[in-house]
Write an enzyme that holds these catalytic residues in place. Structure first.
Site, PDB file in Angstrom:
ATOM      1  N   LYS A  65       0.844  -1.191   0.000  1.00 48.26           N
ATOM      2  CA  LYS A  65       0.000   0.000   0.000  1.00 48.26           C
ATOM      3  C   LYS A  65       0.881   1.242   0.000  1.00 48.26           C
ATOM      4  O   LYS A  65       1.772   1.377   0.838  1.00 48.26           O
ATOM      5  CB  LYS A  65      -0.929   0.018   1.213  1.00 48.26           C
ATOM      6  CG  LYS A  65      -1.915   1.169   1.168  1.00 48.26           C
ATOM      7  CD  LYS A  65      -2.816   1.194   2.380  1.00 48.26           C
ATOM      8  CE  LYS A  65      -3.859   2.314   2.233  1.00 48.26           C
ATOM      9  NZ  LYS A  65      -3.265   3.645   2.009  1.00 48.26           N
ATOM     10  N   ASP A  67       1.501   5.571  -0.107  1.00 43.78           N
ATOM     11  CA  ASP A  67       0.987   6.750   0.582  1.00 43.78           C
ATOM     12  C   ASP A  67       1.350   7.980  -0.230  1.00 43.78           C
ATOM     13  O   ASP A  67       2.396   8.593  -0.025  1.00 43.78           O
ATOM     14  CB  ASP A  67       1.588   6.828   1.987  1.00 43.78           C
ATOM     15  CG  ASP A  67       0.832   7.808   2.875  1.00 43.78           C
ATOM     16  OD1 ASP A  67      -0.265   8.241   2.475  1.00 43.78           O
ATOM     17  OD2 ASP A  67       1.338   8.141   3.950  1.00 43.78           O
ATOM     18  N   GLU A 207       2.766   1.084   4.974  1.00 39.35           N
ATOM     19  CA  GLU A 207       1.375   1.453   5.216  1.00 39.35           C
ATOM     20  C   GLU A 207       0.482   0.229   5.400  1.00 39.35           C
ATOM     21  O   GLU A 207      -0.441   0.236   6.201  1.00 39.35           O
ATOM     22  CB  GLU A 207       0.849   2.277   4.036  1.00 39.35           C
ATOM     23  CG  GLU A 207       1.306   3.708   4.027  1.00 39.35           C
ATOM     24  CD  GLU A 207       0.536   4.543   5.025  1.00 39.35           C
ATOM     25  OE1 GLU A 207      -0.694   4.646   4.910  1.00 39.35           O
ATOM     26  OE2 GLU A 207       1.180   5.089   5.931  1.00 39.35           O
TER      27      GLU A 207
END
Length: 352
Positions: A65, A67, A207
């Site tokens: 993930k 960011d 993340e």
């Protein structure tokens, strides 16, 4: 460890003949060499649905993930357009990404990805990306950012949104040059047992994990085809005021935050860590211009300064207290309206 790239296979129908779509309308005069599907001016992004655990099974692929800012890169005969999740043209904000897209060697394409700035450990750093753009409302261009591409929606006359993810990924891998020094890079699949993925990501201070269904077409919105599993929760909250610092001569000690519940604002606590001295200076100067005698959240205190709900802050936190406040909150930066920033909904609707 990542999966080795597989050869790109032609799109086949059930009879194993090459699949070619038929034109759905007259040829666009602005794109005279386009033989098949007209190129859409914009595709609403597929969004990830928040889940507590990683799904298990061969039907899922897993990525880190990121960011940053979600972007669609439109490579067109007349040039490159970079469109934010909210539909705003930010080509001028990411000139290095636009220049790299022009060198990919395709006439028309739409890439789906995330603009990020990486830290010394190769992790995406939202605060660094914000600073590269000059902060909220800033007019700087980001020369440090790169694009991590994770999907391909259109390629040289073919609309790929109805094609399964595995095929789109293979075509994307063939399009993006190899190398860790590229401005446009591909989001690699993580080849680890699903049960170990989240622990691995959290141990590396990432993340979290994105899980995507391999056999699904590209569907706009939060359909459940893509899932997000976070190590640390991170959401957007409205700044409704600040508490003056005792030690900093009236500067910002902490920001006062609120979420939405229907049409109402609900106080969710404060955050006093994560912002630098320059962040605090900018926030105080901006918030002081937004002072109000009619706050949306009725808070009282000698050192409280209440403001109109205008600035949206990205906040990292570890959970919720019993009285509905954020636990171990840390400020990450301000979100832009152009990034389709959405304030956390206390009824459970979360943004990607």
């Amino acid at each position: 460890m990542t999966r080795p790239r597989r050869p790109i296979l032609p799109l086949l129908d059930e009879s194993h003949s090459t699949l070619q779509s038929r034109p759905i309308r007259k040829r666009d005069p602005d794109q005279p060499s386009l033989p098949f599907d007209p190129m859409p001016s914009r595709v609403e992004p597929c969004l990830a649905l928040l889940k507590p655990t990683v799904p298990v099974g061969p039907d899922w692929l897993y990525e880190v993930k990121l960011d940053g800012y979600r972007l669609a890169i439109h490579i067109e005969p007349k040039g490159v357009r970079i469109i934010t999740r909210g539909g705003h043209d930010w080509t001028h904000r990411f000139p290095t990404i636009a220049a790299a897209a022009r060198k990919l060697g395709v006439r028309t394409a739409i890439l789906d990805g995330e603009a990020v700035v990486l830290d010394d450990h190769g992790r995406s750093d939202f605060g660094a990306l914000q600073r590269s753009l000059g902060g909220r409302g800033g007019r700087r261009v980001s020369a440090e950012s790169i694009l991590v591409a994770f999907d391909l929606l259109y390629l040289d006359g073919h609309d790929l949104t109805g094609t399964e993810l595995d095929v789109r990924r293979h075509l994307l891998e063939d399009l993006i040059p190899d190398g860790d020094d590229q401005t446009i890079r591909i989001s690699e699949e993580i080849d680890l047992p699903a049960e170990e993925l989240l622990e691995h990501a959290c141990h590396r201070h990432l993340e979290g994990i994105i899980a995507k269904h391999r056999d699904r077409p590209y569907r706009s919105g939060r359909t459940g085809d893509w899932l997000k599993i976070k190590c640390v929760q991170s959401e957007s909250f409205m700044i409704v005021g600040y508490e003056q610092s005792v030690s900093a001569g009236g500067g910002i000690g902490s920001l006062l935050l609120a979420g939405r519940r229907g049409l109402d604002w609900i106080y969710v606590g404060s955050v006093g860590t994560g912002f630098t001295a320059s962040d605090a200076e900018y926030l105080k100067k901006t918030l002081d211009r937004l002072k109000t005698s009619r706050p949306v959240v009725p808070l009282k205190g000698k050192r409280l300064v209440l403001v109109q709900p205008t600035l949206i802050a990205e906040i990292e936190f570890r959970g919720w207290t019993d009285d509905g406040n954020l636990r171990h909150a840390s400020y990450k930066g301000l979100r832009e309206v152009q990034d389709n920033a959405a304030v956390f909904d206390m009824n459970g609707t979360m943004r990607s």
